[in-house]
Write an enzyme that holds these catalytic residues in place. Structure first.
Site, PDB file in Angstrom:
ATOM      1  N   GLY A  31       2.082   6.221   4.233  1.00  0.00           N
ATOM      2  CA  GLY A  31       1.925   6.920   5.518  1.00  0.00           C
ATOM      3  C   GLY A  31       2.503   6.208   6.720  1.00  0.00           C
ATOM      4  O   GLY A  31       2.191   6.573   7.847  1.00  0.00           O
ATOM      5  N   ASP A  53       1.877   1.703  -7.065  1.00  0.00           N
ATOM      6  CA  ASP A  53       1.843   0.515  -6.215  1.00  0.00           C
ATOM      7  C   ASP A  53       0.683  -0.381  -6.622  1.00  0.00           C
ATOM      8  O   ASP A  53      -0.478   0.041  -6.594  1.00  0.00           O
ATOM      9  CB  ASP A  53       1.660   0.941  -4.752  1.00  0.00           C
ATOM     10  CG  ASP A  53       2.904   1.625  -4.219  1.00  0.00           C
ATOM     11  OD1 ASP A  53       4.001   1.096  -4.423  1.00  0.00           O
ATOM     12  OD2 ASP A  53       2.773   2.708  -3.595  1.00  0.00           O
ATOM     13  N   HIS A  73       5.391  -0.962  -8.986  1.00  0.00           N
ATOM     14  CA  HIS A  73       5.840  -1.780  -7.854  1.00  0.00           C
ATOM     15  C   HIS A  73       4.784  -2.845  -7.584  1.00  0.00           C
ATOM     16  O   HIS A  73       3.714  -2.548  -7.043  1.00  0.00           O
ATOM     17  CB  HIS A  73       6.032  -0.841  -6.645  1.00  0.00           C
ATOM     18  CG  HIS A  73       6.464  -1.517  -5.391  1.00  0.00           C
ATOM     19  ND1 HIS A  73       6.531  -0.860  -4.186  1.00  0.00           N
ATOM     20  CD2 HIS A  73       6.879  -2.785  -5.144  1.00  0.00           C
ATOM     21  CE1 HIS A  73       6.959  -1.695  -3.247  1.00  0.00           C
ATOM     22  NE2 HIS A  73       7.163  -2.867  -3.805  1.00  0.00           N
ATOM     23  N   GLY A  78       2.450  -2.238   1.844  1.00  0.00           N
ATOM     24  CA  GLY A  78       0.999  -2.347   1.995  1.00  0.00           C
ATOM     25  C   GLY A  78       0.276  -1.018   2.150  1.00  0.00           C
ATOM     26  O   GLY A  78      -0.877  -0.909   1.757  1.00  0.00           O
ATOM     27  N   HIS A  95       5.685   6.553  -9.394  1.00  0.00           N
ATOM     28  CA  HIS A  95       5.763   5.213  -8.800  1.00  0.00           C
ATOM     29  C   HIS A  95       4.331   4.757  -8.541  1.00  0.00           C
ATOM     30  O   HIS A  95       3.561   5.452  -7.883  1.00  0.00           O
ATOM     31  CB  HIS A  95       6.562   5.310  -7.494  1.00  0.00           C
ATOM     32  CG  HIS A  95       6.679   4.036  -6.717  1.00  0.00           C
ATOM     33  ND1 HIS A  95       7.758   3.189  -6.832  1.00  0.00           N
ATOM     34  CD2 HIS A  95       5.873   3.478  -5.788  1.00  0.00           C
ATOM     35  CE1 HIS A  95       7.608   2.160  -6.007  1.00  0.00           C
ATOM     36  NE2 HIS A  95       6.469   2.305  -5.361  1.00  0.00           N
ATOM     37  N   ASP A 132      11.910   2.969  -0.478  1.00  0.00           N
ATOM     38  CA  ASP A 132      10.457   3.178  -0.567  1.00  0.00           C
ATOM     39  C   ASP A 132       9.841   2.971   0.809  1.00  0.00           C
ATOM     40  O   ASP A 132       9.885   1.860   1.356  1.00  0.00           O
ATOM     41  CB  ASP A 132       9.891   2.169  -1.584  1.00  0.00           C
ATOM     42  CG  ASP A 132       8.399   2.353  -1.839  1.00  0.00           C
ATOM     43  OD1 ASP A 132       7.834   3.354  -1.381  1.00  0.00           O
ATOM     44  OD2 ASP A 132       7.807   1.481  -2.514  1.00  0.00           O
ATOM     45  N   GLY A 133       9.281   4.034   1.355  1.00  0.00           N
ATOM     46  CA  GLY A 133       8.568   3.935   2.627  1.00  0.00           C
ATOM     47  C   GLY A 133       9.012   4.967   3.636  1.00  0.00           C
ATOM     48  O   GLY A 133      10.144   4.935   4.113  1.00  0.00           O
ATOM     49  N   ALA A 161       5.442   9.113  -1.078  1.00  0.00           N
ATOM     50  CA  ALA A 161       3.991   9.302  -1.210  1.00  0.00           C
ATOM     51  C   ALA A 161       3.545  10.399  -0.250  1.00  0.00           C
ATOM     52  O   ALA A 161       3.350  11.555  -0.648  1.00  0.00           O
ATOM     53  CB  ALA A 161       3.239   8.008  -0.944  1.00  0.00           C
TER      54      ALA A 161
HETATM   55  C1  DX5 Z   1       4.154   1.001   0.486  1.00  0.00           C
HETATM   56  C2  DX5 Z   1       4.329   1.427  -0.938  1.00  0.00           C
HETATM   57  C3  DX5 Z   1       4.948   2.756  -1.069  1.00  0.00           C
HETATM   58  C4  DX5 Z   1       4.111   3.858  -0.458  1.00  0.00           C
HETATM   59  C5  DX5 Z   1       5.024   4.883   0.097  1.00  0.00           C
HETATM   60  O1  DX5 Z   1       3.643  -0.271   0.507  1.00  0.00           O
HETATM   61  O2  DX5 Z   1       5.161   0.533  -1.632  1.00  0.00           O
HETATM   62  O3  DX5 Z   1       5.298   3.071  -2.398  1.00  0.00           O
HETATM   63  O4  DX5 Z   1       3.227   4.403  -1.394  1.00  0.00           O
HETATM   64  O5  DX5 Z   1       4.292   5.735   0.908  1.00  0.00           O
HETATM   65  P1  DX5 Z   1       4.964   6.721   1.956  1.00  0.00           P
HETATM   66  O6  DX5 Z   1       5.977   7.544   1.236  1.00  0.00           O
HETATM   67  O7  DX5 Z   1       3.824   7.469   2.511  1.00  0.00           O
HETATM   68  O8  DX5 Z   1       5.605   5.814   2.959  1.00  0.00           O
HETATM   69 ZN    ZN Z   2       5.926   1.237  -3.588  1.00  0.00          ZN
END
Ligand code: DX5
Ligand code: ZN
Length: 219
Positions: free
Chosen positions: A143, A33, A64, A140, A31, A173-174, A195
């Site tokens: 973490g 971003d 994304h 955005g 994925h 996602d998140g 992530a």
């Molecule tokens: C957030 C992104 C996510 C992010 C997820 O804006 O769209 O894809 O990388 O990160 P974690 O899993 O750490 O929340």
């Molecule tokens: Zn994302």
């Protein structure tokens, strides 16, 4: 369940090692971003970097777009397998989906929604989308903490698409980790983006992926 590794959560100075470990880890998708510093207050990768990643991995890429003008990023669909735009950024989703497909006819297209965006609109997109990406944090940054208030939205999507002949992925996602995975799977998610959980300390990535898959076996 599909696991997508969001590599933005890793130390990108080690990108080759990260891609290698990712492909050996059992992760299903990468994925990526894309942030424009406008739709979200952060800036990430450009087309050149995307192309290089495309050429360095055999894993499918889920791109994304967190950008104010997704119509300016249509070329990005050349270097990924699925491209997700935010519904908050367009009044013309059909036109946008067409323009991605005109550049890459085999591209899958997803629609992403911020935590506070209502999901009812997806009823109008039957047959046009391959993914519904439900943000469980505000977009955005990696973490951030998972927002449990979004759980009912996952179920709502599951119900809306239940009689569609071509079912889209239901992605989250998140803030996804081994603690809340069960909660999102229970509601109907079948594609999870991670992530921080996987990449903050990616030396353990294989074990973590196995652990997530073990949890998912019961769904
Ligand atoms: C957030 C992104 C996510 C992010 C997820 O804006 O769209 O894809 O990388 O990160 P974690 O899993 O750490 O929340
Ligand atoms: Zn994302």
């Amino acid at each position: 369940m599909v696991i997508a590794g969001s590599i933005i959560g890793a130390n990108l100075l080690n990108i080759e090692e990260i891609l290698k470990l990712t492909s050996e880890s059992g992760i299903d998708w990468i994925h990526l971003d894309v942030m424009d510093g406008n739709f979200v207050p952060n800036l990430t990768l450009g087309l050149d970097f995307l192309r290089k990643i495309r050429n360095s991995t055999n894993l499918p890429i889920d791109l994304h777009l967190m950008v104010s003008k997704p119509e300016d990023f249509v070329n990005y669909s050349l270097y990924c397998d699925m491209i997700d735009f935010h519904i908050e950024t367009t009044n013309f989703p059909f036109r946008l989906i067409d323009s991605f497909k005109s550049v890459n006819s085999s591209i899958k297209v997803g629609v992403a929604v911020n935590p506070v965006t209502d999901i009812s609109f997806i009823q109008f997109l039957e047959g046009f989308i391959d993914n519904v990406l439900i943000m469980t944090v505000e977009p955005g940054f990696a973490g951030q903490k998972f927002v449990p208030n979004i759980l009912p939205k996952i179920e709502k999507v599951k119900n809306i698409v239940s009689n569609w002949s071509k079912k889209p992925f239901i992605s989250v996602d998140g803030g996804i980790n081994s603690e809340n995975l069960k909660l999102v799977l229970e509601k109907g998610a079948n594609f999870v983006v991670c992530a921080s959980y996987l990449y903050q300390d990616y030396s353990q990535i294989k074990q973590k992926v196995l652990y997530l898959k073990e949890i998912a076996k019961n769904f």
